[in-house]
Scaffold this motif. Structure first.
Motif, PDB file in Angstrom:
ATOM      1  N   PHE A  25       0.802  -1.221  -0.272  1.00 52.51           N
ATOM      2  CA  PHE A  25      -0.256  -0.303  -0.227  1.00 52.51           C
ATOM      3  C   PHE A  25       0.467   1.049  -0.201  1.00 52.51           C
ATOM      4  CE2 PHE A  25       0.296  -1.329   4.359  1.00 52.51           C
ATOM      5  CZ  PHE A  25       0.657  -0.134   5.217  1.00 52.51           C
ATOM      6  N   LEU A  26       2.129   0.944   0.411  1.00 56.90           N
ATOM      7  CA  LEU A  26       3.112   1.851   0.767  1.00 56.90           C
ATOM      8  C   LEU A  26       4.245   2.642   0.190  1.00 56.90           C
ATOM      9  CD1 LEU A  26       3.416   5.180   1.463  1.00 56.90           C
ATOM     10  CD2 LEU A  26       4.313   4.036   3.839  1.00 56.90           C
ATOM     11  N   ASN A  27       4.464   1.640  -0.680  1.00 59.91           N
ATOM     12  CA  ASN A  27       6.380   1.529  -1.609  1.00 59.91           C
ATOM     13  C   ASN A  27       6.322   0.232  -1.900  1.00 59.91           C
ATOM     14  OD1 ASN A  27       6.777  -0.096   0.249  1.00 59.91           O
ATOM     15  ND2 ASN A  27       8.714   0.805   1.597  1.00 59.91           N
ATOM     16  N   PRO A  32      -4.428   4.564  -4.063  1.00 57.94           N
ATOM     17  CA  PRO A  32      -4.967   5.847  -3.652  1.00 57.94           C
ATOM     18  C   PRO A  32      -5.426   6.590  -3.365  1.00 57.94           C
ATOM     19  CG  PRO A  32      -5.330   4.515  -5.857  1.00 57.94           C
ATOM     20  CD  PRO A  32      -4.473   3.653  -4.511  1.00 57.94           C
ATOM     21  N   VAL A  33      -6.451   5.521  -2.157  1.00 57.49           N
ATOM     22  CA  VAL A  33      -7.395   6.355  -1.249  1.00 57.49           C
ATOM     23  C   VAL A  33      -6.286   7.238  -0.197  1.00 57.49           C
ATOM     24  CG1 VAL A  33      -9.346   5.973  -0.130  1.00 57.49           C
ATOM     25  CG2 VAL A  33      -9.203   5.718  -2.219  1.00 57.49           C
ATOM     26  N   GLY A  39      -2.465  12.302   2.703  1.00 55.75           N
ATOM     27  CA  GLY A  39      -2.016  14.115   1.353  1.00 55.75           C
ATOM     28  C   GLY A  39      -3.011  15.793   2.627  1.00 55.75           C
ATOM     29  N   SER A  40      -3.839  14.771   2.522  1.00 53.17           N
ATOM     30  CA  SER A  40      -5.141  15.328   3.593  1.00 53.17           C
ATOM     31  C   SER A  40      -4.956  15.742   5.134  1.00 53.17           C
ATOM     32  CB  SER A  40      -6.732  15.151   3.486  1.00 53.17           C
ATOM     33  OG  SER A  40      -6.949  15.473   2.310  1.00 53.17           O
ATOM     34  N   GLU A  41      -4.291  14.685   5.716  1.00 56.99           N
ATOM     35  CA  GLU A  41      -3.273  15.261   6.638  1.00 56.99           C
ATOM     36  C   GLU A  41      -2.480  15.687   7.121  1.00 56.99           C
ATOM     37  OE1 GLU A  41      -4.294  14.224  11.352  1.00 56.99           O
ATOM     38  OE2 GLU A  41      -5.398  14.621   9.415  1.00 56.99           O
ATOM     39  N   PHE A  42      -1.647  15.435   5.899  1.00 58.97           N
ATOM     40  CA  PHE A  42      -0.059  16.599   5.635  1.00 58.97           C
ATOM     41  C   PHE A  42      -0.691  17.958   5.872  1.00 58.97           C
ATOM     42  CE2 PHE A  42       2.853  12.283   4.971  1.00 58.97           C
ATOM     43  CZ  PHE A  42       2.811  13.201   6.750  1.00 58.97           C
ATOM     44  N   LYS A  43      -2.432  18.301   4.697  1.00 65.14           N
ATOM     45  CA  LYS A  43      -2.504  20.092   4.627  1.00 65.14           C
ATOM     46  C   LYS A  43      -2.871  20.534   6.349  1.00 65.14           C
ATOM     47  CE  LYS A  43      -5.060  22.030   2.406  1.00 65.14           C
ATOM     48  NZ  LYS A  43      -6.664  22.769   2.198  1.00 65.14           N
ATOM     49  N   ALA A  63       4.397   9.367  -3.707  1.00 57.96           N
ATOM     50  CA  ALA A  63       2.914   9.542  -3.956  1.00 57.96           C
ATOM     51  C   ALA A  63       2.439  10.735  -2.054  1.00 57.96           C
ATOM     52  CB  ALA A  63       2.911   7.930  -3.360  1.00 57.96           C
ATOM     53  N   PRO A  64       3.701   9.888  -1.691  1.00 54.73           N
ATOM     54  CA  PRO A  64       2.825  11.337  -0.455  1.00 54.73           C
ATOM     55  C   PRO A  64       3.140  12.291  -0.277  1.00 54.73           C
ATOM     56  CG  PRO A  64       4.697   9.512   0.553  1.00 54.73           C
ATOM     57  CD  PRO A  64       3.907   9.242  -0.666  1.00 54.73           C
ATOM     58  N   ALA A  65       4.303  12.996  -1.046  1.00 55.36           N
ATOM     59  CA  ALA A  65       4.255  14.268  -1.490  1.00 55.36           C
ATOM     60  C   ALA A  65       3.473  15.064  -1.988  1.00 55.36           C
ATOM     61  CB  ALA A  65       5.573  14.207  -1.444  1.00 55.36           C
TER      62      ALA A  65
END
Length: 193
Positions: A25-27, A32-33, A39-43, A63-65
């Motif tokens: 799911f990450l690397n 994508p969800v 991304g929303s949480e980092f924002k 992807a997270p960036a």
């Protein structure tokens, strides 16, 4: 982050007491969800920091960036680990040791994408010893830009990276903090509310 913790628990694979495999799911394969939620949480966490650029290191941080940059409405830059024929001049270079791959890479960023007036948010998938984050921070500091903070998807709190970054004065915010991988079990750091 509840969704991220659930993914770690259901899909993460503990490989010894130091390594967590999250390639479903990450690397490697990416959800994508989940990346949109990251991304929303980092924002949410860095919204008041005046971020003008998001910086990561290829490839797992992209992807997270990019989702964080999309949410913040700013460009995303990734430091290259591999030499490029098109990226030879006016570059910023740092050496970074990878705990997981047990190798040192020279990472590069073109000077034309970072400027002294930038406020840079560094995003990465994992934090173990802090080598990648420190390398990215040194690149930002080479041009005289400021670091708005460092966002980590999964922090291994039992390794020294978080402590070293905080002692160096960086704002660090990790979405999930792992206290231990002993006995093949993921144990999260208890959050204080």
């Amino acid at each position: 982050m509840k969704l991220l913790k659930e993914k770690v628990m259901t899909e993460g694979i503990v490989l010894g007491d130091q390594v967590l495999k999250v390639d479903s799911f990450l690397n490697h394969q990416m959800d994508p969800v989940l990346m949109r939620e990251v991304g929303s949480e980092f924002k949410r966490r860095f919204a008041g920091e005046g971020v003008t650029k998001v910086l990561t290191i290829e490839s797992s941080g992209i992807a997270p960036a990019i989702m964080t940059a999309l949410e913040l409405g700013v460009p995303m830059i990734f430091a290259r680990k591999h030499k490029s024929l098109t990226l030879k001049e006016d570059i910023l270079v740092e050496k970074v040791y990878s705990f997981t791959k047990r190798e040192t890479n020279e990472i590069t960023v073109s000077k034309k994408f970072l400027h002294p007036e930038d406020r840079v948010l560094i995003i990465d998938d994992f934090l173990a010893n802090g080598e990648a984050a420190f390398g990215l921070a040194r690149i930002v500091e080479q041009v005289g830009a400021s670091i708005a903070g460092i966002g980590i998807v999964i922090e291994k709190s039992f390794q020294p990276g978080a402590r070293l970054l905080e002692e160096a004065g960086y704002r660090l915010d990790s979405l999930v903090r792992i206290a231990s991988l002993e006995d093949g079990t993921v144990t999260f750091v208890e959050e204080v509310h």
